[in-house]
Write a protein that holds these residues in place. Structure first.
Motif, short mmCIF file in Angstrom:
data_model
loop_
_atom_site.label_atom_id
_atom_site.label_comp_id
_atom_site.label_asym_id
_atom_site.label_seq_id
_atom_site.Cartn_x
_atom_site.Cartn_y
_atom_site.Cartn_z
N ASP A 591 0.72 -0.80 -0.17
CA ASP A 591 0.05 0.03 -0.05
C ASP A 591 0.83 1.06 -0.19
O ASP A 591 0.30 2.76 0.04
CB ASP A 591 -0.49 -0.11 1.62
CG ASP A 591 -2.05 0.18 1.18
OD1 ASP A 591 -2.37 -0.78 -0.59
OD2 ASP A 591 -3.37 0.18 1.60
N ASN A 592 1.99 1.11 0.03
CA ASN A 592 3.21 1.97 -0.01
C ASN A 592 4.72 1.97 0.10
O ASN A 592 5.79 2.03 0.19
CB ASN A 592 3.63 2.42 1.79
CG ASN A 592 2.24 3.34 2.81
OD1 ASN A 592 1.06 3.79 1.92
ND2 ASN A 592 1.60 2.45 3.46
N MET A 593 4.71 2.08 -1.57
CA MET A 593 6.00 1.41 -2.48
C MET A 593 6.66 2.80 -2.90
O MET A 593 6.35 3.34 -3.31
CB MET A 593 5.20 0.57 -3.45
CG MET A 593 6.14 0.61 -4.34
SD MET A 593 5.95 -0.66 -5.75
CE MET A 593 5.24 0.81 -6.65
N GLY A 594 7.53 2.63 -2.58
CA GLY A 594 8.24 3.81 -2.34
C GLY A 594 8.78 4.58 -1.36
O GLY A 594 7.27 4.87 -0.91
N GLU A 595 9.15 6.15 -1.80
CA GLU A 595 8.52 7.05 -1.53
C GLU A 595 8.02 8.12 -2.12
O GLU A 595 7.21 8.72 -1.05
CB GLU A 595 9.85 8.72 -2.20
CG GLU A 595 11.62 7.97 -1.63
CD GLU A 595 12.32 9.13 -2.67
OE1 GLU A 595 12.19 9.55 -2.64
OE2 GLU A 595 13.62 8.19 -1.77
N SER A 596 6.64 7.53 -3.18
CA SER A 596 5.73 8.44 -2.97
C SER A 596 4.57 7.23 -2.62
O SER A 596 2.86 8.12 -2.49
CB SER A 596 5.84 8.95 -4.19
OG SER A 596 5.29 6.85 -5.38
N ASN A 597 4.94 6.41 -1.84
CA ASN A 597 4.19 5.58 -0.92
C ASN A 597 2.50 5.04 -1.83
O ASN A 597 1.68 5.28 -1.65
CB ASN A 597 3.08 6.74 0.32
CG ASN A 597 3.72 6.78 1.31
OD1 ASN A 597 5.03 5.93 1.43
ND2 ASN A 597 3.96 8.36 2.01
N PHE A 598 2.98 4.51 -3.11
CA PHE A 598 2.25 4.63 -4.39
C PHE A 598 1.86 3.07 -3.69
O PHE A 598 2.51 2.21 -3.23
CB PHE A 598 3.36 4.49 -6.13
CG PHE A 598 2.43 3.87 -6.70
CD1 PHE A 598 1.12 4.66 -7.04
CD2 PHE A 598 2.32 2.46 -7.52
CE1 PHE A 598 0.25 4.02 -8.30
CE2 PHE A 598 1.99 1.48 -8.02
CZ PHE A 598 1.21 2.58 -9.04
N SER A 599 0.43 2.79 -4.61
CA SER A 599 -0.09 1.49 -3.51
C SER A 599 -0.50 0.81 -4.96
O SER A 599 -0.78 1.15 -5.99
CB SER A 599 -1.44 1.94 -2.18
OG SER A 599 -2.25 0.55 -2.78
N LEU A 600 -0.28 -0.49 -5.20
CA LEU A 600 -1.10 -1.51 -5.81
C LEU A 600 -2.33 -1.35 -5.84
O LEU A 600 -2.92 -2.09 -6.82
CB LEU A 600 -0.45 -3.21 -5.62
CG LEU A 600 1.46 -2.68 -6.14
CD1 LEU A 600 2.26 -4.21 -5.81
CD2 LEU A 600 2.24 -2.58 -6.94
N TRP A 601 -2.94 -1.17 -4.89
CA TRP A 601 -4.12 -1.27 -4.92
C TRP A 601 -5.09 -0.26 -5.33
O TRP A 601 -4.60 0.79 -4.87
CB TRP A 601 -4.37 -0.98 -3.14
CG TRP A 601 -6.48 -0.95 -3.27
CD1 TRP A 601 -7.16 0.00 -3.08
CD2 TRP A 601 -7.09 -2.43 -3.74
NE1 TRP A 601 -8.33 0.57 -2.99
CE2 TRP A 601 -8.37 -1.32 -3.41
CE3 TRP A 601 -7.40 -3.19 -3.76
CZ2 TRP A 601 -10.00 -1.79 -3.20
CZ3 TRP A 601 -8.94 -3.77 -3.66
CH2 TRP A 601 -9.65 -2.85 -4.31
N ASP A 602 -5.51 -0.07 -6.21
CA ASP A 602 -6.18 1.15 -6.85
C ASP A 602 -7.37 1.51 -6.84
O ASP A 602 -8.50 1.32 -6.51
CB ASP A 602 -6.89 0.71 -8.55
CG ASP A 602 -6.34 2.08 -9.82
OD1 ASP A 602 -6.99 3.03 -9.04
OD2 ASP A 602 -6.81 2.21 -10.78
N ASP A 603 -7.13 3.36 -6.19
CA ASP A 603 -8.35 3.33 -5.28
C ASP A 603 -9.62 3.67 -5.86
O ASP A 603 -10.82 3.47 -5.49
CB ASP A 603 -8.18 4.85 -4.48
CG ASP A 603 -7.77 3.96 -3.59
OD1 ASP A 603 -7.54 3.27 -2.51
OD2 ASP A 603 -6.73 5.02 -2.36
N GLU A 604 -9.66 3.96 -7.81
CA GLU A 604 -10.09 5.03 -8.36
C GLU A 604 -11.08 3.29 -9.10
O GLU A 604 -12.60 3.44 -9.07
CB GLU A 604 -9.07 4.53 -9.70
CG GLU A 604 -10.28 5.76 -10.97
CD GLU A 604 -9.38 6.26 -11.70
OE1 GLU A 604 -10.31 6.14 -13.14
OE2 GLU A 604 -8.31 7.12 -11.64
#
Length: 890
Positions: A591-604
């Motif tokens: 849910d918090n990948m890398g510095e950008s806290n990118f998540s593999l769960w797409d909220d959209e």
């Protein structure tokens, strides 16, 4: 019960159906410079070439070292050769990859192989080898495979049903019954060649000892091998005998002088061409057949009897019927006990044939990689290119074992994640064998020194989903329920080796050290937009939702096993804590990948996707809805409060983590929110995300088929997914059956069909979630129907859809049999079950490997009433006596 009492006696398993259906075209028989295994040994050269590592045959049996082999050869006096092996297409010959082109069925078997039965359908007219090759070569990827039945060879019922049955009088006294039924109304000739031979162990430069077969009494042969207990082979029917050697016909294959006077194909040459000089007139050798030349009257049945024995008999067939009847009754009693909770006769039939297929698919597997790479002392040294050929870095690998195969023709080599699913079905009838198989792959001569488990023969270094710990704990719990006590030695032994495997994954498949795993292909073949093993040109990385989820599952499995072992040995509490924290870290990374806290769960979209991660730190979703996005559902564990209270050190550390890192607990866990009956939940999914995944999964316009869960959403049938990356256009379309891609050999296809392994994990995950949530937690099923079911009811709903692939529908048809009326209506076909590799996402017809009773054999488990909550790993209340520490005591 007699059969059940025999199972622990390993001597009853010394002889079994351990003969491959195909040895040609295999990696271990390939000594080419370029690794072209399919063309180094072929179907037609196999009759004259002696194998190095194993033997093949039709309905064959052998001892557990494969020193002596028995198999059946047949000839209809029209074929170009004796039928000694099943025919099929190589990977390059089939329009959808390799494909066996014969009809044979595994009908019965028991764990000790004291009774076995299978059926081979042999045409009375010349086998259409060339037509099968030509028509499949002409067909494109858009066309289905051209099958044997499409040639019309069965249209006039001009074929034999050949039933082969075995019954053991004792461990090394084996009765063989061959029943031939002429399905035609016309008389038809048939030559039967029950054949015995020694695997060639003397030609490679290690041990020159050469055993011998020779003529005995009028209808007998003598077997002389220093390590083989069986000494006699008897035929009840008068017959000719023929002897040759299991030696390569060098002159025929390579136009060089023969080293042996009589070669492997000598009996074939004598029978088909009348060449008496091809067999030994002195009636001795290392390969021998009885030759039974008969005309079978139309619509009639003939029975032929044989006996392989460690004893000498004056009347070897006097007790034949009595023994056969007894073993058949014991087999019936054995399965009656297993199936006592199943009411439907059709379900019993399907399950029993599934068990039979599992047991018939055991195989002697011999492969010493170091010797294979170097070559043998008595053979020509392999080319230098072999020093860097496939598996060159697995010199520790040295198999000489009986292993459960996915399919003894199309996949006659073990696959690690397939085998994990096999063991679940085996555990219901032979938990000892299930445990042995799981332990086998963790032994030093299988597992790589770095901790990696070997994937499969074509590339041991490939990566399969890490399901070994899951299978080990499932088998442990089923075995505990069936036998009334836990096998802690098994569980602890496997667990300690899997600690190394887990470390290998962390060190090798988390390139950024961020707990996002790039497993690559992970068993899902060509489901992706591109080959998931490929290096992308501009340094992009594929961040895999499934790779990361599989590791979360692995961590949970390792935590749960440690908790179980800690009930007996407190040392394991610390390991339970370690994996608890590692699971939380992986879940956080998802849910918090890398510095950008990118998540593999797409909220959209409210779905899990793979993502492309660029070197500049940007990430983009690959928004294609596949089973990759459902795999996070499998990372679920439910722990009863009772077991936590018995592990105070684990509880203390766990409470500290949850108190001091509340963001982790809030993200993935309902640990502090007790479910029904004081249970705790560890999962990658909170209730909302679970419901959203199920909403898509249970949508009949997307994943839900009449026969299970599709691998790819059906929405891509009309509107394929497209992606432009580095000026290359990629596209993925829903394909319910055969693949239109050559990726991974062409017959690998996750782009729409129904696959049993993933479906079975979906069902188990739903059962686990139900164990935590109350029955009031309901989801619309199917989506849009207005019908709401709890999670256990949805699991049953999916199980029934999967089972319906094999069971008769309201019209008496079985969907897996597809479009062929003969298979659906003919009394001599319709109740014989084939367990295909995968199934058409819309019609349910079988596709791919036709005898993959391996992972598809898990239908046997789905048809079985659940034993108890214990099956999915919940703790039982243990008495103070049970809390003693048998591990430390031993």
């Amino acid at each position: 019960m007699v059969e059940k009492s025999r199972i622990p006696d390993i001597s009853w398993k010394k002889w079994g159906p351990y003969v491959s259906n195909r040895e040609w075209g295999l990696v271990r028989e390939d000594y080419s410079a370029n690794g072209d295994a399919w063309n180094y040994t072929t179907h037609d050269s196999a009759e004259a070439k002696t194998y190095r590592w194993g033997e093949e045959g039709i309905c064959g049996i052998c001892d557990d070292k494969q020193l002596l082999v028995f198999s059946l050869g047949v000839w209809n006096k029209k074929d170009k050769m004796v039928k000694e092996r099943f025919f099929g297409l190589t990977n390059g010959q089939g329009n959808h990859g390799e494909d066996v082109k014969e009809y044979y069925y595994y009908l019965d078997n028991v764990p000790t192989h004291s009774y076995m039965k299978m059926l081979y359908k042999y045409p009375q007219n010349a086998f259409p080898y060339e037509e099968l090759l030509q028509k499949n070569a002409e067909a494109g990827k858009q066309n289905p495979e051209f099958e044997l039945i499409d040639t019309g060879i069965f249209d006039q019922n001009e074929y034999f049903d050949i039933f082969i049955e075995y019954a053991k009088a004792s461990q090394e006294d084996i009765l063989v019954k061959i029943t031939v039924v002429n399905r035609s109304s016309n008389d038809a000739p048939l030559i039967l060649l029950p054949t015995i031979w020694f695997r060639n162990t003397w030609s490679w430069g290690y041990d020159g000892y050469k055993p011998q077969l020779s003529s005995g009494s009028e209808n007998g042969m003598m077997i002389d091998h220093r390590e083989v207990g069986i000494k006699n082979f008897y035929a009840k029917n008068s017959s000719t005998k023929a002897f040759c050697e299991n030696e390569t016909n060098v002159k025929k294959l390579y136009l060089q002088p023969n080293l042996a006077k009589f070669c492997k194909d000598g009996i074939n040459d004598f029978v088909v061409n009348g060449n008496s000089s091809a067999i030994n007139a002195e009636e001795k050798g290392t390969k021998a057949s009885f030759i039974i030349d008969e005309t079978i009257s139309g619509n009639s049945t003939r029975v032929f009897e044989f006996r392989l024995s460690d004893q000498s008999f004056d009347e070897p067939f006097r007790d034949f019927d009595e023994i056969f009847n007894l073993r058949q009754k014991e087999a019936d009693d054995f399965y009656a006990d297993i199936q006592k909770g199943i009411s439907s006769d059709d379900e019993k039939l399907v399950q029993r044939q599934a068990f039979a297929g599992m047991l018939w698919s055991k195989q002697f597997y011999h492969y010493n990689v170091e010797k294979w790479l170097k070559g043998d002392p008595a053979e020509i040294r392999p080319p230098k290119s072999r020093e860097e050929i496939r598996n060159f870095d697995w010199k520790n690998f040295n198999a000489f074992d009986i292993i459960s195969m996915p399919d003894k023709w199309e996949y006659p080599w073990f696959a690690t994640w397939d085998l994990a699913f096999h063991t679940i079905s085996f555990s219901l009838m032979d938990p000892d064998f299930a445990k042995q198989q799981l332990k086998l792959l963790t032994l030093e001569w299988f597992m790589h020194p770095n901790g990696q488990l070997p994937a499969y023969e074509w590339n041991f270094s490939d990566v399969n989903p890490p399901v070994h710990a899951w299978a080990a704990f499932r088998v442990f719990k089923i075995d505990e329920k069936l036998n009334g006590k836990p096998d802690l030695e098994f569980l602890e032994g496997v667990y300690q080796k899997l600690l190394m495997t887990f470390t290998w994954w962390v060190n090798k498949k988390d390139s950024n050290g961020n707990n996002i795993f790039e497993g690559g292909f992970l068993g899902l073949d060509n489901i992706g937009v591109f080959d998931r093993n490929m290096d992308l040109p501009n340094g992009e990385r594929l961040e895999q939702a499934d790779g990361t989820s599989w590791m979360a599952i692995f961590a949970l499995n390792m935590m749960r096993i440690a908790m179980e072992l800690a009930l007996y040995n407190k040392v394991y509490e610390e390991l339970a804590t370690k994996f608890f924290e590692h699971f939380l870290s992986i879940a956080d990374a998802l849910d918090n990948m890398g510095e950008s806290n990118f998540s593999l769960w797409d909220d959209e979209d409210e779905f899990f996707y793979d993502a492309l991660s660029a070197e500049d730190g940007t990430n983009i979703f690959l928004r294609i809805r596949t089973i990759v996005g459902l795999i996070p559902m499998f990372a679920v564990e439910v722990i009863e409060d009772e077991i936590v209270e018995k592990l105070p050190r684990f509880k203390e550390r766990m409470d500290w983590v949850l108190e001091n890192k509340p963001e982790l607990a809030a993200l993935v866990s309902h640990w502090q929110v007790k479910g029904s009956e004081s249970k705790h939940l560890l999962s990658l999914l909170r209730g909302h995300r679970l419901k959203k995944l199920l909403e898509r999964m249970l949508d009949e316009k997307a994943f839900l088929s009449d026969f299970g869960i599709r691998a790819l959403s059906k929405e891509y049938e009309a509107n394929p997914f497209t992606l432009k990356l580095n000026n290359i256009d990629y596209s993925v379309k829903y394909l319910p059956a055969e693949s239109d891609s050559g990726m991974f050999g062409g017959n690998s296809n996750w782009r729409g069909p129904i696959w049993f392994p993933v479906n079975s994990l979906i069902i188990e995950s739903l059962q686990r979630f139900f164990f935590y949530y109350s029955p009031d937690f309901k989801v619309e099923c199917p989506t849009g129907s207005g019908n709401y079911l709890n999670l256990d009811e949805i699991a049953d709903f999916l199980s029934k859809r999967l089972a319906s692939l094999f069971l008769k529908d309201e019209n008496g048809k079985r969907p897996f049999n597809g479009q062929y009326p003969r298979f659906q209506e003919d009394v001599n076909f319709k109740d014989y079950i084939l367990f295909y590799e995968y199934f058409h996402g819309d019609s349910g017809r079988g596709v791919g490997a036709s005898h993959q009773t391996g992972w598809t054999g898990i239908i046997a488990k789905l048809l079985q009433p659940r034993l108890s909550k214990l099956e999915i790993g919940e703790a039982q209340t243990k008495s103070p006596e049970a809390q003693k520490n048998p591990i430390q005591k031993n």
